[in-house]
Scaffold this motif. Structure first.
Motif, PDB file in Angstrom:
ATOM      1  N   THR A 116       0.843  -1.192   0.000  1.00 22.76           N
ATOM      2  CA  THR A 116       0.000   0.000   0.000  1.00 22.76           C
ATOM      3  C   THR A 116       0.878   1.240   0.000  1.00 22.76           C
ATOM      4  OG1 THR A 116      -0.113   0.156   2.404  1.00 22.76           O
ATOM      5  CG2 THR A 116      -1.716  -1.292   1.312  1.00 22.76           C
ATOM      6  N   LYS A 117       0.238   2.387  -0.271  1.00 18.26           N
ATOM      7  CA  LYS A 117       1.000   3.643  -0.242  1.00 18.26           C
ATOM      8  C   LYS A 117       1.643   3.860   1.137  1.00 18.26           C
ATOM      9  CE  LYS A 117      -1.160   6.474  -3.814  1.00 18.26           C
ATOM     10  NZ  LYS A 117      -1.915   7.708  -4.093  1.00 18.26           N
ATOM     11  N   TYR A 118       0.869   3.496   2.178  1.00 24.03           N
ATOM     12  CA  TYR A 118       1.368   3.761   3.530  1.00 24.03           C
ATOM     13  C   TYR A 118       2.540   2.844   3.871  1.00 24.03           C
ATOM     14  CZ  TYR A 118      -3.027   6.258   3.636  1.00 24.03           C
ATOM     15  OH  TYR A 118      -4.048   7.083   3.334  1.00 24.03           O
ATOM     16  N   SER A 119       2.462   1.554   3.500  1.00 32.68           N
ATOM     17  CA  SER A 119       3.594   0.656   3.781  1.00 32.68           C
ATOM     18  C   SER A 119       4.823   1.080   2.963  1.00 32.68           C
ATOM     19  CB  SER A 119       3.215  -0.792   3.457  1.00 32.68           C
ATOM     20  OG  SER A 119       3.029  -0.975   2.061  1.00 32.68           O
ATOM     21  N   LEU A 120       4.584   1.641   1.763  1.00 31.62           N
ATOM     22  CA  LEU A 120       5.687   2.105   0.926  1.00 31.62           C
ATOM     23  C   LEU A 120       6.320   3.365   1.514  1.00 31.62           C
ATOM     24  CD1 LEU A 120       6.940   1.119  -1.733  1.00 31.62           C
ATOM     25  CD2 LEU A 120       5.545   2.820  -2.924  1.00 31.62           C
ATOM     26  N   TYR A 121       5.451   4.295   2.019  1.00 32.03           N
ATOM     27  CA  TYR A 121       5.972   5.517   2.639  1.00 32.03           C
ATOM     28  C   TYR A 121       6.815   5.178   3.870  1.00 32.03           C
ATOM     29  CZ  TYR A 121       2.636   8.026  -0.329  1.00 32.03           C
ATOM     30  OH  TYR A 121       1.941   8.512  -1.394  1.00 32.03           O
TER      31      TYR A 121
END
Length: 706
Positions: free
Chosen positions: A48-53
């Motif tokens: 997800t975007k959050y795990s990537l961030y």
């Protein structure tokens, strides 16, 4: 509605080796917040975007692999899941998205709460349309009103009775159109009780009316009125009265008939009989017979012919309950559907027809004589016509088998595996006229310690695990019939002694038993081994060999009767067509030549298997050489030597074809500037097929095809 109807197929697919930079670009390009991490098409996790961030904050390197950002065991839905249960799952787990997979855990799409909401709205609209269509197509008139007696809905049938369109009637007080209904509506609103089956006259027409309270959250908020034209019920009542009159007329006609008459339903159960039929069978009341099968009441009547064939059967001469009778059976049809059978039996004063019956008896005798002669002529073909062949060897073998079938001697059939020994054994049994069963046992397929119990049976308690009441053996089952001992060469020598005794004395004892059982089973043995060599080697008893080898039939291998291959091909293809509902016409001459050149170590069984495999992969009207896959590496050395040149030519041709195909793929990829989709279109193949061929020919990088 299922999830696969509303999922989004525009999802991002990654491997765990993708870089953070690449994934961020894909998120921005496809406006996605989630990406699927797959390995060999199977889902292993999501990013997800959050795990990537979080990973980017930790590593501060956009070229770092996304492996550490993968969320394993994500929430998934199956494409065949119901959207209602899927919505409940997402709400309970408090997630906004889920990955959709198929039964093999292959990713097929992404679904969100908004997708499910849109699906539920569409489903609700669909159900609403179906309900409106149902109401509008009913002949019953349906009207609903609110608590102010204002019309809220009405179907097409109701519009006809009030003579107004929907636009003019919705929102209008019902008393304006149908004042006859207002009092009952008010009563329902005041009492909250259903009013059912009221006679109401509207425009000089009587209706059966029902007034049903409509409730929401436990409170009445309207009334539904259902009106049914009473003339329909009057018509049904009239038809019932007409049916009763016809039934009375039928009863009178049956009683007036001089002969015996019985009427059955399509399955042969008695529905009506007359007095003549009761007298013929010595019954007193019709109720003793109604509902019973005609075959149990009068088994002499061949009713199964008319029941199964649905054809009229005239003038059969039989004896019923000691009376000479002539029976006629006539099916009854209504709207091309069989609804019963009329059976007429002439049995009174048949002495007046004495000369006719004598003539019929004489004709029957002559017919029986000619029938027996015809049977003798055609019996051989009839019992062995399941063996497909035009070979003189097989025709001679059929003739010898037919002669052997009429005797009582034991028969030994030898030949390679797959030559059809069991088919010949079945034909010999059928032609023998023996009244018992055809029982077969494979001596090689049953463990040694169980083979004796299979052959001779056992008594209760004979050994641990024995059935309570014991078990009959194959010799019991084959009494007055035929016992086929397949692969007899694999029978252990210890059991050969007991078998020899049964063949000599026609008697045996079950395991654990003391009673002697006599059997009249004819033995047909079969083997693909050289029993005489086994006798000389001491692995097969000589006395048993000579006992079973009274009549010897040797079945030739398929390579010695290759003229049968075209006929066998036609037979098997027709058989497969019936099973698979295909219309393959046959084998091309080139493919047939391949089959004739093959040496067939597995004989007819191998031919059937190879044709079945070719049949499944054939998508044309004729089976081609490329559809046929032969077991060439197993051929004998002499066959290899003769076909090496042909094989080399085939190998060279395949290499040329592979090289040509690789060049065409590279040319298409070059023209499409590396775009796989465009290249697949140029080659007229699917994209998945292109990827398969690129992998096959090791075409991996862009510079490989420049």
């Amino acid at each position: 509605m299922k999830v696969k109807k509303i999922l989004s197929t525009n999802f991002i697919s990654l491997s765990k080796h993708h870089k953070i930079k690449d994934v961020l670009s894909l998120f921005l390009k496809k406006h996605q917040d989630i990406a699927c991490v797959v390995e060999k098409r199977r889902l292993i996790g999501i990013v997800t975007k959050y795990s990537l961030y979080r990973l980017l904050l930790t590593t501060n390197d956009i070229h770092h692999p996304v492996k550490e950002a993968i969320i394993y065991n994500p929430i998934t839905l199956n494409q065949n899941d119901n959207i209602y249960r899927s919505r409940e799952k997402l709400v309970n787990l408090k997630v906004a998205h889920a990955v959709v997979v198929d039964d093999r855990n292959h990713v097929v799409g992404i679904i969100s709460r908004s997708n499910i909401f849109q699906g539920l709205v569409a489903e609700t609209q669909h159900l609403s349309k179906k309900l409106n269509n149902l109401m509008n197509n009913l002949q019953t008139m349906i009207i609903s009103v609110d608590l102010n007696l204002t019309i809220t809905t009405l179907n097409h049938s109701a519009k006809k009775i009030i003579g107004s369109s929907n636009e003019n009637s919705i929102g209008t007080h019902i008393g304006h159109f149908l004042p006859e209904l207002t009092q009952h509506i008010v009563d329902v609103i005041q009492t909250d009780q259903l009013i059912d089956f009221e006679n109401t006259v509207i425009n000089n027409t009587t209706y059966i009316s029902s007034f049903i309270p409509i409730k929401a959250w436990g409170q009445i908020n309207g009334v539904m009125i259902v009106l049914e034209n009473v003339s329909k019920y009057e018509k049904i009542a009239s038809e019932l009265e007409t049916t009763k009159r016809i039934e009375k007329m039928l009863d009178s006609a049956l009683e007036a008939a001089y002969d015996g008459i019985v009427i059955t339903d399509p399955n042969g159960k008695i529905m009506k009989v007359n007095q003549g039929f009761l007298e013929l069978l010595d019954y007193h009341h019709e109720n003793e017979l109604i509902g019973k099968p005609i075959e149990t009441i009068a088994p002499e009547i061949p009713s199964e012919k008319s029941i199964k064939q649905r054809k009229q059967i005239e003038g059969e001469y039989i004896h019923i309950n000691g009376y000479k009778s002539v029976v006629t059976q006539t099916p009854i049809y209504r709207n091309n559907e069989n609804i019963g059978i009329i059976i007429k039996i002439i049995f009174r004063q048949l002495e007046l027809w004495k000369d006719l019956f004598h003539h019929m008896d004489r004709l029957e005798t002559e017919i029986s004589y000619y029938r027996s002669k015809l049977k003798e002529v055609s019996e051989q073909e009839a019992h062995f016509n399941h063996i497909i062949s035009s070979s003189p060897l097989i025709q001679s073998l059929k003739s010898n088998a037919h002669v052997a079938a009429k005797g009582f001697s034991n028969i030994l059939m030898t030949g390679e595996s797959g030559t059809g020994k069991e088919l010949f054994a079945q034909g010999i049994h059928n032609a023998s006229g023996r009244t018992g069963q055809f029982v077969k046992i494979n001596c090689a397929a049953i463990p040694v310690d169980l083979l004796e119990s299979e052959l001779f049976g056992y008594e209760e308690g004979a050994f641990t695990g024995a059935k309570k009441d014991g078990k009959a053996g194959k010799f019991d089952l084959a009494n007055e019939g035929t016992l086929f001992l397949d692969e007899i060469g694999d029978m252990p020598i210890s059991l050969q002694v007991k078998l020899l005794r049964v063949l000599q004395d026609k008697k045996f004892e079950r395991i654990g038993g003391t009673n002697t059982i006599y059997t009249d089973a004819r033995i047909i043995s079969a083997t693909n081994r050289d029993l005489l060599s086994m006798v000389q080697a001491g692995t097969f008893r000589a006395d048993l060999y000579y006992r079973i080898n009274v009549i010897h039939l040797h079945l030739p291998p398929l390579r010695e009767r290759k003229e049968d291959i075209p006929y066998l091909c036609d037979y098997f293809i027709q058989k497969f067509n019936q099973k698979m509902n295909k219309k393959i016409r046959g084998v091309t001459p080139e493919a047939l030549l391949m089959l004739k050149d093959y040496h067939w170590p597995g004989n007819i069984r191998e031919l059937e298997n190879i044709l079945e495999r070719a049949f499944h992969f054939c998508n044309k009207q004729w089976i081609l050489p490329e559809n046929i896959l032969l077991d060439l590496p197993k051929e004998r050395k002499t066959i290899k030597a003769e076909s090496n040149h042909h094989k080399n030519n085939l190998s060279n041709a395949k290499k040329i074809m592979d090289d040509t195909e690789k060049k065409l793929i590279i040319q298409a990829l070059t023209t499409a500037n590396g775009n796989r989709t465009e290249a697949a279109k140029l080659l007229h193949i699917s994209r998945s097929a292109l990827y398969y061929k690129m992998k096959k020919y090791h075409i991996k990088e862009l510079n490989d095809f420049h």
